[in-house]
Design a protein around this motif. Structure first.
Motif, short mmCIF file in Angstrom:
data_model
loop_
_atom_site.label_atom_id
_atom_site.label_comp_id
_atom_site.label_asym_id
_atom_site.label_seq_id
_atom_site.Cartn_x
_atom_site.Cartn_y
_atom_site.Cartn_z
N PRO A 194 0.81 -1.23 0.00
CA PRO A 194 0.00 0.00 0.00
C PRO A 194 0.84 1.27 0.00
O PRO A 194 0.45 2.27 -0.62
N ASP A 195 1.99 1.24 0.67
CA ASP A 195 2.84 2.43 0.70
C ASP A 195 3.38 2.76 -0.69
O ASP A 195 3.43 3.93 -1.10
N LEU A 196 3.79 1.73 -1.42
CA LEU A 196 4.27 1.96 -2.79
C LEU A 196 3.14 2.45 -3.69
O LEU A 196 3.36 3.31 -4.55
N THR A 197 1.94 1.92 -3.49
CA THR A 197 0.81 2.38 -4.29
C THR A 197 0.52 3.85 -4.04
O THR A 197 0.28 4.62 -4.97
N ARG A 198 0.55 4.26 -2.79
CA ARG A 198 0.34 5.68 -2.47
C ARG A 198 1.43 6.55 -3.09
O ARG A 198 1.15 7.64 -3.60
N LYS A 199 2.67 6.06 -3.05
CA LYS A 199 3.76 6.83 -3.65
C LYS A 199 3.59 6.91 -5.16
O LYS A 199 3.85 7.97 -5.77
N ALA A 200 3.15 5.82 -5.78
CA ALA A 200 2.93 5.83 -7.23
C ALA A 200 1.82 6.81 -7.59
O ALA A 200 1.91 7.53 -8.60
N GLU A 201 0.77 6.87 -6.79
CA GLU A 201 -0.30 7.84 -7.02
C GLU A 201 0.24 9.26 -6.92
O GLU A 201 -0.14 10.14 -7.71
N ALA A 202 1.13 9.48 -5.96
CA ALA A 202 1.73 10.81 -5.81
C ALA A 202 2.60 11.15 -7.01
O ALA A 202 2.65 12.31 -7.45
N CYS A 203 3.29 10.16 -7.57
CA CYS A 203 4.10 10.37 -8.77
C CYS A 203 3.21 10.80 -9.93
O CYS A 203 3.56 11.73 -10.68
N ALA A 204 2.07 10.14 -10.09
CA ALA A 204 1.13 10.49 -11.15
C ALA A 204 0.63 11.92 -10.97
O ALA A 204 0.56 12.71 -11.93
N ALA A 205 0.29 12.27 -9.73
CA ALA A 205 -0.20 13.63 -9.46
C ALA A 205 0.88 14.66 -9.75
O ALA A 205 0.60 15.74 -10.30
N MET A 206 2.11 14.34 -9.41
CA MET A 206 3.22 15.26 -9.65
C MET A 206 3.40 15.54 -11.14
O MET A 206 3.74 16.66 -11.55
N LEU A 207 3.15 14.51 -11.96
CA LEU A 207 3.31 14.67 -13.41
C LEU A 207 2.02 15.12 -14.10
O LEU A 207 2.01 15.31 -15.31
N GLY A 208 0.96 15.26 -13.34
CA GLY A 208 -0.32 15.68 -13.92
C GLY A 208 -0.98 14.62 -14.77
O GLY A 208 -1.68 14.94 -15.74
N LEU A 209 -0.81 13.35 -14.39
CA LEU A 209 -1.35 12.24 -15.18
C LEU A 209 -2.40 11.48 -14.37
O LEU A 209 -2.36 11.46 -13.14
N SER A 210 -3.35 10.85 -15.06
CA SER A 210 -4.27 9.96 -14.38
C SER A 210 -3.49 8.73 -13.93
O SER A 210 -2.36 8.48 -14.38
N PHE A 211 -4.08 7.94 -13.04
CA PHE A 211 -3.35 6.85 -12.41
C PHE A 211 -4.06 5.51 -12.59
O PHE A 211 -5.29 5.42 -12.45
N GLU A 212 -3.28 4.48 -12.93
CA GLU A 212 -3.80 3.12 -12.99
C GLU A 212 -2.79 2.18 -12.37
O GLU A 212 -1.59 2.25 -12.69
N ARG A 213 -3.25 1.31 -11.49
CA ARG A 213 -2.39 0.31 -10.88
C ARG A 213 -2.74 -1.07 -11.43
O ARG A 213 -3.92 -1.44 -11.47
N ARG A 214 -1.72 -1.81 -11.87
CA ARG A 214 -1.90 -3.17 -12.31
C ARG A 214 -0.99 -4.07 -11.50
O ARG A 214 0.22 -3.87 -11.49
N PHE A 215 -1.57 -5.03 -10.83
CA PHE A 215 -0.73 -5.98 -10.11
C PHE A 215 -0.26 -7.04 -11.10
O PHE A 215 -1.03 -7.89 -11.54
N THR A 216 1.00 -6.96 -11.47
CA THR A 216 1.56 -7.89 -12.46
C THR A 216 2.31 -9.04 -11.80
O THR A 216 2.55 -10.06 -12.44
N GLY A 217 2.70 -8.86 -10.54
CA GLY A 217 3.63 -9.82 -9.95
C GLY A 217 4.95 -9.76 -10.71
O GLY A 217 5.34 -8.70 -11.21
N TYR A 218 5.61 -10.90 -10.84
CA TYR A 218 6.92 -10.93 -11.50
C TYR A 218 6.84 -11.33 -12.97
O TYR A 218 7.86 -11.31 -13.67
N GLY A 219 5.65 -11.70 -13.44
CA GLY A 219 5.45 -11.95 -14.87
C GLY A 219 6.41 -12.95 -15.46
O GLY A 219 6.73 -13.98 -14.87
N ASP A 220 6.91 -12.62 -16.64
CA ASP A 220 7.81 -13.51 -17.36
C ASP A 220 9.17 -13.65 -16.68
O ASP A 220 9.92 -14.59 -16.97
N LEU A 221 9.50 -12.70 -15.79
CA LEU A 221 10.75 -12.84 -15.04
C LEU A 221 10.72 -14.11 -14.22
O LEU A 221 11.70 -14.88 -14.20
#
Length: 210
Positions: free
Chosen positions: A176-203
């Motif tokens: 949750p802390d990283l999600t809040r920080k990511a939302e703040a990053c979007a706000a700082m850049l003036g962009l809408s925000f979308e979170r996708r939980f990808t896990g580690y994917g193909d890695l």
């Protein structure tokens, strides 16, 4: 820094022993790789990383990989390069082919975290999306704000991000802390925000194959 020939791994084997694999990875992936190693008990995998900042100067990646392969080849049965193309314009793949080592497929880490097939399905409709991973959220100031000079000249924001519409946070962990920080990053850049939980994917699936 990988273990040296004279050192022992946690399972008591020398890294020059049969079955040992060295991962040469981007420093931005170190935390995720170590988490996967620990969670799955992959004690036969050793890790060495090139500087994460090479993403800002991708022309350094290929030569860095060449040097690392040459340095460590004799100590390992297999070497695997944990980079996608990452802005090298095919040069990294050509170098890996020349060196006889494999690398992770895909154009960049945003693709393989989400899964290359899935990412390809919607990438053409997201040309106005700016992507962040867990690492980039944690290091947002160091890898985005400061290199672009936005800490000193915030007015440059429109020049850099005026054509973007949203920030997509590809979350490897449910933090949750990283999600809040990511939302703040979007706000700082003036962009809408979308979170996708990808896990580690193909890695994860690629390392599991090793």
């Amino acid at each position: 820094m990988p273990l040296r020939d004279t050192e022992l791994t946690e399972d008591g084997l020398s890294p020059s022993g049969v079955g040992r694999v060295l991962l040469i990875a981007c420093g931005a992936l170190a935390r995720e790789i170590l988490d996967l190693k620990a969670a799955n008990g992959w004690t036969h995998l050793d890790l060495t990383c090139l500087p994460a900042k090479y993403h800002l100067t991708p022309d350094k990646i290929t030569e860095g990989v060449r040097e690392s392969v040459a340095k460590h080849r004799a100590a390992y049965e297999q070497i695997f390069v944990v980079y996608a193309d990452c802005g090298t314009g095919g040069q990294l793949q050509a170098a890996c082919d020349d060196l006889g080592v494999e690398m992770i497929p895909g154009p960049h880490c945003y693709s393989f975290f989400e899964g290359n097939a899935r990412f390809a399905q919607h990438s053409e409709t997201e040309i106005t999306a700016f992507y962040l991973t867990d690492f980039l959220v944690r290091q947002f100031d160091a890898f985005v704000i400061k290199p672009m000079g936005l800490d000193r000249h915030p007015e440059l924001r429109d020049m850099y991000f005026g054509n973007y519409e949203k920030l997509v946070y590809q979350a490897q962990t449910d933090d949750p802390d990283l999600t809040r920080k990511a939302e703040a990053c979007a706000a700082m850049l003036g962009l809408s925000f979308e979170r996708r939980f990808t896990g580690y994917g193909d890695l994860a699936t690629t390392l599991e194959r090793l």
